[in-house]
Write an enzyme that holds these catalytic residues in place. Structure first.
Site, PDB file in Angstrom:
ATOM      1  N   LYS A   1       0.840  -1.210   0.000  1.00 35.82           N
ATOM      2  CA  LYS A   1       0.000   0.000   0.000  1.00 35.82           C
ATOM      3  C   LYS A   1       0.874   1.259   0.000  1.00 35.82           C
ATOM      4  O   LYS A   1       0.622   2.190  -0.767  1.00 35.82           O
ATOM      5  CB  LYS A   1      -0.902   0.000   1.236  1.00 35.82           C
ATOM      6  CG  LYS A   1      -1.584   1.328   1.481  1.00 35.82           C
ATOM      7  CD  LYS A   1      -2.363   1.355   2.774  1.00 35.82           C
ATOM      8  CE  LYS A   1      -1.586   1.654   4.007  1.00 35.82           C
ATOM      9  NZ  LYS A   1      -1.278   3.067   4.275  1.00 35.82           N
ATOM     10  N   ASN A   2       1.881   1.288   0.852  1.00 34.11           N
ATOM     11  CA  ASN A   2       2.677   2.506   0.988  1.00 34.11           C
ATOM     12  C   ASN A   2       3.595   2.758  -0.209  1.00 34.11           C
ATOM     13  O   ASN A   2       4.132   3.855  -0.353  1.00 34.11           O
ATOM     14  CB  ASN A   2       3.507   2.481   2.278  1.00 34.11           C
ATOM     15  CG  ASN A   2       2.638   2.704   3.500  1.00 34.11           C
ATOM     16  OD1 ASN A   2       1.453   3.033   3.378  1.00 34.11           O
ATOM     17  ND2 ASN A   2       3.217   2.525   4.674  1.00 34.11           N
TER      18      ASN A   2
ATOM     19  N   CYS B   1      -3.872  13.552  13.127  1.00 39.33           N
ATOM     20  CA  CYS B   1      -4.505  12.248  12.946  1.00 39.33           C
ATOM     21  C   CYS B   1      -4.244  11.414  14.172  1.00 39.33           C
ATOM     22  O   CYS B   1      -3.582  11.851  15.098  1.00 39.33           O
ATOM     23  CB  CYS B   1      -4.008  11.571  11.691  1.00 39.33           C
ATOM     24  SG  CYS B   1      -2.385  10.906  11.893  1.00 39.33           S
TER      25      CYS B   1
ATOM     26  N   ARG C   1       1.800  14.769  13.143  1.00 38.63           N
ATOM     27  CA  ARG C   1       2.196  14.506  11.752  1.00 38.63           C
ATOM     28  C   ARG C   1       2.159  15.751  10.872  1.00 38.63           C
ATOM     29  O   ARG C   1       1.384  15.837   9.920  1.00 38.63           O
ATOM     30  CB  ARG C   1       1.319  13.412  11.141  1.00 38.63           C
ATOM     31  CG  ARG C   1       1.498  12.092  11.818  1.00 38.63           C
ATOM     32  CD  ARG C   1       0.696  11.011  11.174  1.00 38.63           C
ATOM     33  NE  ARG C   1       1.427  10.343  10.105  1.00 38.63           N
ATOM     34  CZ  ARG C   1       0.993   9.227   9.522  1.00 38.63           C
ATOM     35  NH1 ARG C   1      -0.136   8.702   9.867  1.00 38.63           N
ATOM     36  NH2 ARG C   1       1.690   8.672   8.578  1.00 38.63           N
TER      37      ARG C   1
HETATM   38  C1  UD1 Z   1       4.893   6.808   6.025  1.00 41.22           C
HETATM   39  C2  UD1 Z   1       3.951   5.637   5.946  1.00 41.22           C
HETATM   40  C3  UD1 Z   1       3.488   5.217   7.335  1.00 41.22           C
HETATM   41  C4  UD1 Z   1       4.705   4.960   8.226  1.00 41.22           C
HETATM   42  C5  UD1 Z   1       5.656   6.148   8.208  1.00 41.22           C
HETATM   43  C6  UD1 Z   1       6.956   5.875   8.950  1.00 41.22           C
HETATM   44  C7  UD1 Z   1       2.898   6.009   3.799  1.00 41.22           C
HETATM   45  C8  UD1 Z   1       1.662   6.338   3.045  1.00 41.22           C
HETATM   46  N1  UD1 Z   1       2.805   6.009   5.128  1.00 41.22           N
HETATM   47  O1  UD1 Z   1       4.154   7.889   6.586  1.00 41.22           O
HETATM   48  O2  UD1 Z   1       2.705   4.036   7.218  1.00 41.22           O
HETATM   49  O3  UD1 Z   1       4.266   4.740   9.556  1.00 41.22           O
HETATM   50  O4  UD1 Z   1       6.009   6.471   6.841  1.00 41.22           O
HETATM   51  O5  UD1 Z   1       7.581   4.748   8.455  1.00 41.22           O
HETATM   52  O6  UD1 Z   1       3.927   5.700   3.218  1.00 41.22           O
HETATM   53  N2  UD1 Z   1       7.249  14.561  10.088  1.00 41.22           N
HETATM   54  C9  UD1 Z   1       7.392  15.909  10.346  1.00 41.22           C
HETATM   55  N3  UD1 Z   1       7.283  16.803   9.306  1.00 41.22           N
HETATM   56  C10 UD1 Z   1       7.052  16.380   8.020  1.00 41.22           C
HETATM   57  C11 UD1 Z   1       6.917  14.996   7.772  1.00 41.22           C
HETATM   58  C12 UD1 Z   1       7.024  14.108   8.829  1.00 41.22           C
HETATM   59  O7  UD1 Z   1       7.617  16.308  11.488  1.00 41.22           O
HETATM   60  O8  UD1 Z   1       6.975  17.224   7.115  1.00 41.22           O
HETATM   61  C13 UD1 Z   1       7.375  13.587  11.215  1.00 41.22           C
HETATM   62  C14 UD1 Z   1       6.101  12.778  11.436  1.00 41.22           C
HETATM   63  O9  UD1 Z   1       5.183  13.474  12.257  1.00 41.22           O
HETATM   64  C15 UD1 Z   1       6.637  11.536  12.085  1.00 41.22           C
HETATM   65  C16 UD1 Z   1       7.997  11.328  11.404  1.00 41.22           C
HETATM   66  O10 UD1 Z   1       8.349  12.611  10.864  1.00 41.22           O
HETATM   67  O11 UD1 Z   1       6.835  11.739  13.463  1.00 41.22           O
HETATM   68  C17 UD1 Z   1       8.007  10.294  10.294  1.00 41.22           C
HETATM   69  O12 UD1 Z   1       7.011  10.593   9.367  1.00 41.22           O
HETATM   70  P1  UD1 Z   1       7.107  10.187   7.834  1.00 41.22           P
HETATM   71  O13 UD1 Z   1       8.309   9.314   7.608  1.00 41.22           O
HETATM   72  O14 UD1 Z   1       6.973  11.407   7.005  1.00 41.22           O
HETATM   73  O15 UD1 Z   1       5.796   9.314   7.672  1.00 41.22           O
HETATM   74  P2  UD1 Z   1       4.729   9.373   6.512  1.00 41.22           P
HETATM   75  O16 UD1 Z   1       5.384   9.579   5.199  1.00 41.22           O
HETATM   76  O17 UD1 Z   1       3.609  10.283   6.919  1.00 41.22           O
END
Ligand code: UD1
Length: 418
Positions: A22-23, A116, A121
């Site tokens: 999915k991801n 969420c 996030r």
């Molecule tokens: C993706 C996955 C999710 C998984 C996560 C970590 C998808 C669709 N989802 O989510 O299932 O749990 O990776 O492996 O691929 N953050 C910030 N600022 C940002 C972006 C992220 O502070 O601009 C923080 C987030 O709040 C979190 C951490 O960074 O604490 C990791 O997030 P991220 O790796 O971006 O996760 P997603 O891409 O949202």
């Protein structure tokens, strides 16, 4: 709203076909908006998140035709429209259309995703990356307004932490930016590497995806492409834990050992046997479960998306274990629900102390997010008596046919309608 009824105590045995990731699928669907040529995606999982993402690109004018096992996306007539809060609210990953829309059309308007269930996030890193390419980014009334009327220019982007989504946004924006882009401290997840394979098939020029340093040479020479999405390592890890928790043996067809090294290490330390088979991986447990401490980390560390499932497993270990969450600040919503089944867990900040060995008993439980929900299903497989898992739509977002797949290898599980 569907519910699942599970009666625990069955040892799982048989084969489970692992679906596409999915991801990996979600950014690939968003990436289709970059090119005026068709993209054929094979091995997309039949989950509602994928349907939602296809719905989002349809809203932007892409034509989506579904064949057996494949989806063809034709974004030749796509437009950059506003992506509403109603759409983004359903699924945060919708924000992944921002980079492709901006890169192709020079402007994009996407609603800001709200908080969420698993923490605040934010998307600050996505927006910072887009600004580094020369885009003007404003957030007005909950709407991200991104403008780059003269196109994007290649940049050196240093991510403050290796965010998966921000890395994907940066890669997609860089594909059409003038000149070269270097992304440092990039996320190394296999889903990021698979996005680059897909984009390169479409005509992009990306090197180093899957490492900390990604290089992208901007191009507009798109071409028709076909891609086969990688198998879902989180689904594979979940079924590996299902085999382990029930003391069963499952063959996980299509699963890839190289994507699961940290999970295999933790499961082996707990006394679970895992070895490669002809069609994927074989997971088996006959010895008692030993307690194992884990800490979630960005890839290749132990995945946060398997933390809830691992806690369920540790509830059945002979002794206490510590599970530390470092990726999301608030990802223990499954803990109170597991405690309703009789688990003995103490939360201290970002660490869960799991005292294993207490017998679990069936109860009514509530799914709160995708991975939390599946941990309740896993615990229910070994709980005495009947468990009802409410709000199954969370599971349907990311697990293709979970009840069907578990039933086929011996679980006593059924889906109840309204
Ligand atoms: C993706 C996955 C999710 C998984 C996560 C970590 C998808 C669709 N989802 O989510 O299932 O749990 O990776 O492996 O691929 N953050 C910030 N600022 C940002 C972006 C992220 O502070 O601009 C923080 C987030 O709040 C979190 C951490 O960074 O604490 C990791 O997030 P991220 O790796 O971006 O996760 P997603 O891409 O949202």
């Amino acid at each position: 709203m569907d519910r699942l009824r599970i009666v625990g105590g069955e040892r799982l045995q048989g084969a489970v076909a692992i679906s596409g990731a999915k991801n990996a699928a979600l950014p690939q669907i968003a990436a289709a908006l970059l090119s005026p040529h068709p993209l054929e995606l094979n091995n997309l999982p039949a989950v509602t998140d994928v349907d939602n993402m296809l719905g989002v690109i349809r809203l932007h004018g892409a034509e989506v035709s579904k064949g057996p096992g494949a989806v063809v996306i034709d974004a030749s007539a796509a437009l950059s429209k506003e992506t509403s809060y109603e759409t983004v609210r359903k699924m945060r990953a919708t924000v992944l259309v921002l980079g492709p829309l901006l890169a192709r059309f020079g402007h994009a308007r996407v609603s800001l995703p709200g908080g969420c269930a698993i923490g605040a996030r934010p998307i600050d890193m996505h927006l910072k990356a887009l600004a580094a390419f020369g885009a003007d980014i404003d957030v007005e009334g909950g709407l991200i307004v991104a403008e780059a009327p003269n196109g994007l220019t290649g940049a050196r982007i240093v991510l403050s932490s290796p965010s998966v989504g921000a890395t994907e946004t940066a890669i997609m924006a860089a594909t059409t930016a003038k000149g070269e882009t270097e992304i440092l401290n990039a996320a190394r997840e296999p889903e990021v590497a698979d996005l680059a394979v897909c984009l390169n098939a479409m005509g992009a020029r990306i090197e180093g995806a899957g490492t900390h340093r990604i290089l992208v040479e901007g191009t507009t020479a798109w071409r028709p492409a076909t891609h086969y999405t990688i198998p879902d390592r989180v689904e594979a890890g979940t079924y590996a834990i299902a085999a382990a928790i029930t003391g069963g043996e499952l063959e996980l067809t299509n699963a890839r050992l190289e994507h699961l090294a940290s999970v295999v290490q933790a499961l082996e330390a707990a006394g679970v046997g895992i070895w490669p088979g002809d069609r994927g991986l074989i997971v088996s447990r006959s010895a008692p479960l030993a307690p194992v401490d884990i800490t979630t980390e960005p890839y290749p560390g132990f995945p946060t998306d398997l933390q809830a499932q691992f806690i369920a497993l540790m509830c059945c270990a002979n002794g206490a274990s510590l599970v530390r969450e470092t990726v999301f600040e608030n990802r223990f919503m499954h803990v109170p629900e597991l405690m309703r089944l009789g688990a003995d867990i103490t939360l201290q900040g970002t660490t869960a102390l799991v005292r294993g060995g207490r017998k679990l008993h069936g109860a009514q439980v509530m799914a709160t997010d995708l991975r939390a929900s599946v941990s309740l299903v896993l615990a229910a497989l070994v709980a005495d008596g009947e468990t009802i898992v409410n709000r199954v739509y969370h599971l349907d977002r990311g697990y293709e046919g979970l009840d069907r797949k578990l039933h086929m290898c011996g679980a006593n599980i059924e889906r109840l309608g309204e």
